[in-house]
Design an enzyme around this catalytic site. Structure first.
Site, PDB file in Angstrom:
ATOM      1  N   SER A 155      -3.270  -7.682   2.795  1.00 15.14           N
ATOM      2  CA  SER A 155      -3.525  -7.548   4.232  1.00 15.14           C
ATOM      3  C   SER A 155      -3.961  -8.883   4.830  1.00 15.14           C
ATOM      4  O   SER A 155      -3.585  -9.222   5.953  1.00 15.14           O
ATOM      5  CB  SER A 155      -4.600  -6.483   4.486  1.00 15.14           C
ATOM      6  OG  SER A 155      -4.152  -5.226   4.080  1.00 15.14           O
ATOM      7  N   LYS A 201     -16.220  -7.806   5.119  1.00 14.79           N
ATOM      8  CA  LYS A 201     -15.008  -8.248   5.807  1.00 14.79           C
ATOM      9  C   LYS A 201     -15.114  -7.981   7.305  1.00 14.79           C
ATOM     10  O   LYS A 201     -15.638  -6.962   7.722  1.00 14.79           O
ATOM     11  CB  LYS A 201     -13.774  -7.488   5.273  1.00 14.79           C
ATOM     12  CG  LYS A 201     -13.398  -7.803   3.840  1.00 14.79           C
ATOM     13  CD  LYS A 201     -12.176  -6.991   3.446  1.00 14.79           C
ATOM     14  CE  LYS A 201     -11.792  -7.222   1.986  1.00 14.79           C
ATOM     15  NZ  LYS A 201     -10.665  -6.379   1.590  1.00 14.79           N
ATOM     16  N   ARG A 214      -2.661  -6.286  -8.503  1.00 20.29           N
ATOM     17  CA  ARG A 214      -1.637  -7.321  -8.370  1.00 20.29           C
ATOM     18  C   ARG A 214      -1.727  -8.347  -9.485  1.00 20.29           C
ATOM     19  O   ARG A 214      -0.730  -8.871  -9.933  1.00 20.29           O
ATOM     20  CB  ARG A 214      -1.796  -8.055  -7.031  1.00 20.29           C
ATOM     21  CG  ARG A 214      -1.452  -7.229  -5.827  1.00 20.29           C
ATOM     22  CD  ARG A 214      -1.801  -7.994  -4.581  1.00 20.29           C
ATOM     23  NE  ARG A 214      -3.250  -8.252  -4.588  1.00 20.29           N
ATOM     24  CZ  ARG A 214      -4.015  -8.268  -3.515  1.00 20.29           C
ATOM     25  NH1 ARG A 214      -3.496  -8.081  -2.334  1.00 20.29           N
ATOM     26  NH2 ARG A 214      -5.307  -8.483  -3.605  1.00 20.29           N
ATOM     27  N   HIS A 251       0.837  -1.204   0.000  1.00 15.87           N
ATOM     28  CA  HIS A 251       0.000   0.000   0.000  1.00 15.87           C
ATOM     29  C   HIS A 251       0.876   1.260   0.000  1.00 15.87           C
ATOM     30  O   HIS A 251       0.606   2.205  -0.750  1.00 15.87           O
ATOM     31  CB  HIS A 251      -0.903   0.047   1.243  1.00 15.87           C
ATOM     32  CG  HIS A 251      -1.962  -0.998   1.290  1.00 15.87           C
ATOM     33  ND1 HIS A 251      -2.139  -1.803   2.402  1.00 15.87           N
ATOM     34  CD2 HIS A 251      -2.898  -1.378   0.392  1.00 15.87           C
ATOM     35  CE1 HIS A 251      -3.163  -2.617   2.179  1.00 15.87           C
ATOM     36  NE2 HIS A 251      -3.635  -2.392   0.959  1.00 15.87           N
TER      37      HIS A 251
END
Length: 164
Positions: A134, A44, A96, A20
Site C-alpha cells: 500500500s 501509521k 512477501r 490483498h
C-alpha cells in the site's frame, strides 16, 4: 452451515491492493468465510479514513465471484479478541519476503500466547504481486504515476482524487 471455518484477514488496507485481493481469493479456498478486519495502526498516518477503507474494500470485493463468503468489518483493540468474538479459527497473513516473516512470526506467537485456540495461517504472496505494498502504491500515485493495474478500479479513482 454449522461448524463454519472462519478466517480473519486483518490489516490497515490503506488502500487495498490487488495483492490483498489475491490473498483474499486464496483464503476462500481454505475457509468457509473470510472476514476482512480493517484496523487502525497508530504507527501509521492513514491516507484514507477507516470508513473510506471499509467502503473501498466492500466495493473491490464486489468483483469477486465468491463475495458472499467475505465480510468486511472495522475493528479496534486486540485482534485475537475480535477473532474470538467472530468465532474464527485462524488469522490470515500474507507474506512477501523473509523480513515480513520475522515480524509476522513475532505477532503470531504473541497472538498464540493470548489465545491458543486461534492459529495463524501464512499465505505467500503470488509472484505477480511480491513487490506490491500500500505504501508503494500511495507513493507512486502521489507522484502522478499510474497505479491502475495495481489496485481495484475504485481505489485508483479515489487515489487520483486524493492527489489531484
Amino acid at each position: 452451515m454449522e461448524n463454519k471455518k472462519i478466517g480473519i484477514y486483518p490489516g490497515t488496507f490503506d488502500p487495498i491492493t490487488n495483492g490483498h485481493l489475491d490473498i483474499i481469493k486464496r483464503a476462500l479456498k481454505l475457509f468457509d468465510l473470510v472476514i476482512v478486519a480493517v484496523g487502525e495502526n497508530p504507527q501509521k498516518q492513514a491516507l484514507f479514513s477507516l470508513e473510506e477503507r471499509v467502503y473501498l474494500i466492500k466495493e473491490a470485493i464486489k468483483e469477486l465471484p465468491e463475495n458472499h463468503r467475505i465480510e468486511v468489518e472495522a475493528f479496534s483493540g486486540l485482534l485475537v479478541e475480535f477473532a474470538k468474538k467472530k468465532s474464527a479459527c485462524a488469522i490470515i497473513r500474507g507474506l512477501r519476503a523473509v523480513s515480513d516473516f520475522e515480524y509476522e512470526m513475532q505477532i503470531a506467537l504473541m497472538n498464540r500466547k493470548l489465545s491458543n485456540s486461534i492459529d495463524t495461517v501464512f499465505l505467500l504472496t503470488s509472484l505477480k504481486w511480491i513487490f506490491l505494498s500500500s505504501s508503494i502504491v500511495k507513493e507512486v500515485a502521489k507522484l502522478g504515476g499510474n497505479v491502475d493495474d495495481l489496485v481495484p478500479k475504485i481505489v485508483a479513482e479515489k487515489l487520483k482524487e486524493k492527489f489531484r
